[in-house]
Design a protein around this motif. Structure first.
Motif, PDB file in Angstrom:
ATOM      1  N   MET A 172       9.012  -7.489  79.241  1.00  0.00           N
ATOM      2  CA  MET A 172       7.659  -7.610  78.668  1.00  0.00           C
ATOM      3  C   MET A 172       7.746  -7.763  77.155  1.00  0.00           C
ATOM      4  SD  MET A 172       4.457  -4.922  78.834  1.00  0.00           S
ATOM      5  CE  MET A 172       4.215  -5.124  80.598  1.00  0.00           C
ATOM      6  N   THR A 173       6.992  -8.699  76.617  1.00  0.00           N
ATOM      7  CA  THR A 173       6.891  -8.880  75.169  1.00  0.00           C
ATOM      8  C   THR A 173       5.605  -8.229  74.690  1.00  0.00           C
ATOM      9  OG1 THR A 173       8.074 -10.977  75.305  1.00  0.00           O
ATOM     10  CG2 THR A 173       6.826 -10.550  73.292  1.00  0.00           C
ATOM     11  N   ASN A 174       5.714  -7.249  73.816  1.00  0.00           N
ATOM     12  CA  ASN A 174       4.541  -6.531  73.333  1.00  0.00           C
ATOM     13  C   ASN A 174       4.165  -6.982  71.928  1.00  0.00           C
ATOM     14  OD1 ASN A 174       4.130  -4.956  75.599  1.00  0.00           O
ATOM     15  ND2 ASN A 174       5.476  -3.335  74.891  1.00  0.00           N
ATOM     16  N   TYR A 175       3.008  -7.552  71.807  1.00  0.00           N
ATOM     17  CA  TYR A 175       2.395  -7.781  70.513  1.00  0.00           C
ATOM     18  C   TYR A 175       1.557  -6.533  70.221  1.00  0.00           C
ATOM     19  CZ  TYR A 175       3.650 -12.707  71.204  1.00  0.00           C
ATOM     20  OH  TYR A 175       4.328 -13.875  71.412  1.00  0.00           O
ATOM     21  N   GLN A 176       0.890  -6.510  69.086  1.00  0.00           N
ATOM     22  CA  GLN A 176       0.069  -5.346  68.787  1.00  0.00           C
ATOM     23  C   GLN A 176      -1.200  -5.320  69.623  1.00  0.00           C
ATOM     24  OE1 GLN A 176      -0.805  -4.837  64.621  1.00  0.00           O
ATOM     25  NE2 GLN A 176      -1.920  -2.916  64.949  1.00  0.00           N
ATOM     26  N   TYR A 177      -1.753  -6.499  69.903  1.00  0.00           N
ATOM     27  CA  TYR A 177      -3.046  -6.561  70.589  1.00  0.00           C
ATOM     28  C   TYR A 177      -2.997  -7.286  71.933  1.00  0.00           C
ATOM     29  CZ  TYR A 177      -4.420  -5.303  65.868  1.00  0.00           C
ATOM     30  OH  TYR A 177      -4.515  -4.667  64.644  1.00  0.00           O
ATOM     31  N   VAL A 178      -1.809  -7.665  72.358  1.00  0.00           N
ATOM     32  CA  VAL A 178      -1.645  -8.378  73.628  1.00  0.00           C
ATOM     33  C   VAL A 178      -0.390  -7.866  74.329  1.00  0.00           C
ATOM     34  CG1 VAL A 178      -1.487 -10.635  74.748  1.00  0.00           C
ATOM     35  CG2 VAL A 178      -2.599 -10.446  72.517  1.00  0.00           C
ATOM     36  N   LEU A 179      -0.492  -7.696  75.642  1.00  0.00           N
ATOM     37  CA  LEU A 179       0.676  -7.434  76.469  1.00  0.00           C
ATOM     38  C   LEU A 179       1.024  -8.744  77.171  1.00  0.00           C
ATOM     39  CD1 LEU A 179      -0.376  -4.023  78.089  1.00  0.00           C
ATOM     40  CD2 LEU A 179       0.965  -4.405  76.012  1.00  0.00           C
ATOM     41  N   TYR A 180       2.283  -9.133  77.100  1.00  0.00           N
ATOM     42  CA  TYR A 180       2.693 -10.439  77.618  1.00  0.00           C
ATOM     43  C   TYR A 180       3.990 -10.287  78.398  1.00  0.00           C
ATOM     44  CZ  TYR A 180       3.751 -15.504  77.436  1.00  0.00           C
ATOM     45  OH  TYR A 180       4.035 -16.816  77.738  1.00  0.00           O
ATOM     46  N   GLU A 181       3.943 -10.676  79.656  1.00  0.00           N
ATOM     47  CA  GLU A 181       5.095 -10.540  80.545  1.00  0.00           C
ATOM     48  C   GLU A 181       5.173 -11.762  81.448  1.00  0.00           C
ATOM     49  OE1 GLU A 181       6.750  -7.456  84.022  1.00  0.00           O
ATOM     50  OE2 GLU A 181       4.679  -7.347  83.296  1.00  0.00           O
ATOM     51  N   LYS A 182       6.393 -12.203  81.742  1.00  0.00           N
ATOM     52  CA  LYS A 182       6.593 -13.323  82.657  1.00  0.00           C
ATOM     53  C   LYS A 182       7.522 -12.905  83.787  1.00  0.00           C
ATOM     54  CE  LYS A 182       7.493 -15.990  79.029  1.00  0.00           C
ATOM     55  NZ  LYS A 182       7.857 -17.121  78.154  1.00  0.00           N
ATOM     56  N   LYS A 183       7.089 -13.213  85.013  1.00  0.00           N
ATOM     57  CA  LYS A 183       7.869 -12.818  86.182  1.00  0.00           C
ATOM     58  C   LYS A 183       7.574 -13.771  87.335  1.00  0.00           C
ATOM     59  CE  LYS A 183       8.609  -8.903  89.340  1.00  0.00           C
ATOM     60  NZ  LYS A 183       8.158  -7.524  89.697  1.00  0.00           N
ATOM     61  N   ASP A 184       8.631 -14.316  87.931  1.00  0.00           N
ATOM     62  CA  ASP A 184       8.494 -15.178  89.110  1.00  0.00           C
ATOM     63  C   ASP A 184       7.493 -16.298  88.878  1.00  0.00           C
ATOM     64  OD1 ASP A 184      10.307 -13.512  90.444  1.00  0.00           O
ATOM     65  OD2 ASP A 184       8.716 -12.232  91.214  1.00  0.00           O
ATOM     66  N   HIS A 185       7.629 -16.997  87.787  1.00  0.00           N
ATOM     67  CA  HIS A 185       6.792 -18.150  87.424  1.00  0.00           C
ATOM     68  C   HIS A 185       5.355 -17.768  87.041  1.00  0.00           C
ATOM     69  CE1 HIS A 185       9.961 -20.886  88.513  1.00  0.00           C
ATOM     70  NE2 HIS A 185       9.957 -20.499  89.768  1.00  0.00           N
ATOM     71  N   ILE A 186       5.043 -16.472  86.979  1.00  0.00           N
ATOM     72  CA  ILE A 186       3.697 -16.025  86.603  1.00  0.00           C
ATOM     73  C   ILE A 186       3.746 -15.394  85.211  1.00  0.00           C
ATOM     74  CG2 ILE A 186       1.738 -14.549  87.176  1.00  0.00           C
ATOM     75  CD1 ILE A 186       2.650 -14.595  90.075  1.00  0.00           C
ATOM     76  N   ALA A 187       2.835 -15.804  84.351  1.00  0.00           N
ATOM     77  CA  ALA A 187       2.682 -15.175  83.035  1.00  0.00           C
ATOM     78  C   ALA A 187       1.500 -14.216  83.099  1.00  0.00           C
ATOM     79  CB  ALA A 187       2.448 -16.229  81.960  1.00  0.00           C
ATOM     80  N   TYR A 188       1.742 -12.957  82.742  1.00  0.00           N
ATOM     81  CA  TYR A 188       0.697 -11.937  82.723  1.00  0.00           C
ATOM     82  C   TYR A 188       0.271 -11.724  81.274  1.00  0.00           C
ATOM     83  CZ  TYR A 188       2.320 -10.824  87.460  1.00  0.00           C
ATOM     84  OH  TYR A 188       2.665 -10.892  88.791  1.00  0.00           O
ATOM     85  N   ILE A 189      -1.007 -11.977  80.985  1.00  0.00           N
ATOM     86  CA  ILE A 189      -1.528 -11.867  79.625  1.00  0.00           C
ATOM     87  C   ILE A 189      -2.660 -10.847  79.641  1.00  0.00           C
ATOM     88  CG2 ILE A 189      -2.598 -13.105  77.708  1.00  0.00           C
ATOM     89  CD1 ILE A 189      -1.400 -15.706  78.980  1.00  0.00           C
ATOM     90  N   THR A 190      -2.488  -9.754  78.900  1.00  0.00           N
ATOM     91  CA  THR A 190      -3.478  -8.677  78.890  1.00  0.00           C
ATOM     92  C   THR A 190      -3.968  -8.441  77.473  1.00  0.00           C
ATOM     93  OG1 THR A 190      -2.356  -7.597  80.755  1.00  0.00           O
ATOM     94  CG2 THR A 190      -3.930  -6.272  79.494  1.00  0.00           C
ATOM     95  N   ILE A 191      -5.264  -8.635  77.262  1.00  0.00           N
ATOM     96  CA  ILE A 191      -5.861  -8.310  75.965  1.00  0.00           C
ATOM     97  C   ILE A 191      -5.833  -6.793  75.811  1.00  0.00           C
ATOM     98  CG2 ILE A 191      -7.920  -8.499  74.516  1.00  0.00           C
ATOM     99  CD1 ILE A 191      -8.735 -10.892  76.350  1.00  0.00           C
ATOM    100  N   ASN A 192      -5.254  -6.303  74.733  1.00  0.00           N
ATOM    101  CA  ASN A 192      -4.946  -4.878  74.627  1.00  0.00           C
ATOM    102  C   ASN A 192      -5.649  -4.227  73.431  1.00  0.00           C
ATOM    103  OD1 ASN A 192      -3.685  -2.464  75.365  1.00  0.00           O
ATOM    104  ND2 ASN A 192      -1.908  -2.855  74.062  1.00  0.00           N
ATOM    105  N   ARG A 193      -6.990  -4.207  73.503  1.00  0.00           N
ATOM    106  CA  ARG A 193      -7.800  -3.472  72.521  1.00  0.00           C
ATOM    107  C   ARG A 193      -8.861  -2.667  73.277  1.00  0.00           C
ATOM    108  NH1 ARG A 193     -10.647  -6.122  68.011  1.00  0.00           N
ATOM    109  NH2 ARG A 193     -10.002  -4.299  66.789  1.00  0.00           N
TER     110      ARG A 193
END
Length: 268
Positions: A1-22
């Motif tokens: 998982m790649t953590n930005y300050q305001y976004v959680l970003y993870e890639k797994k099995d051809h799926i990108a998971y993007i979570t707004i984190n505020r």
């Protein structure tokens, strides 16, 4: 998982998971969050191994409450440029939510876990599918605060809802429940909050059963053809069809069918 300050970003099995984190501000977006989301979506578009994205919000209250008005007011008081004219340090444009205005041929699923208001609703409308938790609510309340739904809402909503329903929402800022949204065909599925992620993943898995190239070309053709006469839209499809016929996926699909096995898609 790649953590930005305001976004959680993870890639797994051809799926990108993007979570707004505020979650403390119902995932409302300010300048820094928009910059991070722009970087994330650019990465998703460029990554040949990422075929589908799932966009959601952190916590249980909100998908995204739209533009962070408090942060906007503070930035305006400091004399900072509005979002429409902002760029990152490399001189590249910054998009609202990272998505509004960005050309993205890959499918995006909005997993709406709560409130989707203003720009948050516009983000969901910009996605290709919407899976909503039972508690989700949608609104474009911009006129109530002296604004307009200028991040695509004024145009996408009438495309995706009957005109009178869309105008009723746009002109009053009224709320639309998840169940009402499903009734009007705006939402693909409504599920309990605890099943939201797995349901979005199920839809993503069904998309991944298809050729990613076919899926991308289909999305591009559909969006390019909206509002155009059928004959004109089909004529514009010819270049995409040539790309498909020259691809490895075009050869793999029929071969896998004959050999009674799952296709091994390459996306090219």
């Amino acid at each position: 998982m790649t953590n930005y300050q305001y976004v959680l970003y993870e890639k797994k099995d051809h799926i990108a998971y993007i979570t707004i984190n505020r979650p403390e501000v119902m995932n409302a977006l300010h300048a820094a969050a928009n910059q991070e989301l722009t970087a994330v979506f650019r990465d998703f578009v460029a990554d040949e191994g990422a075929w589908v994205a799932i966009l959601t919000g952190a916590g249980e209250r909100a998908f995204c409450a739209g533009n962070d008005l408090k942060a906007t007011a503070e930035a305006t008081a400091r004399g900072e440029a509005p979002l429409t004219s902002r760029q990152n340090q490399n001189g590249e444009p910054v998009y609202f939510g990272g998505l509004i205005g960005l050309h993205c041929p890959k499918p995006i699923i909005a997993a709406v876990n709560g409130v989707a208001a203003g720009g948050g609703f516009e983000l969901a409308l910009a996605c290709d599918l919407i899976i909503a938790a039972e508690q989700a609510r949608f609104a474009l309340p911009e006129p109530r605060v002296g604004l307009i739904a200028a991040a695509g809402g004024m145009h996408r909503l009438p495309q995706q809802l009957p005109l009178k329903i869309a105008m009723g929402l746009l002109l009053t800022g009224k709320w639309l429940s998840a169940q009402e949204a499903a009734h009007y065909g705006l939402v693909n599925e409504v599920v309990p909050l605890g099943r939201l992620r797995e349901t979005a993943e199920r839809w993503a898995a069904e998309i991944l059963e298809c050729s990613p190239l076919s899926v991308r070309l289909t999305k591009e053709s559909v969006l390019a053809g909206l509002g155009r006469p059928i004959e004109e839209a089909m004529a514009a499809d010819q270049e995409r069809l040539r790309l498909l016929l020259a691809s490895e996926d075009f050869r793999e699909g029929p071969r896998a069918f004959v050999e009674k096995r799952k296709p091994q898609w390459k996306g090219r």
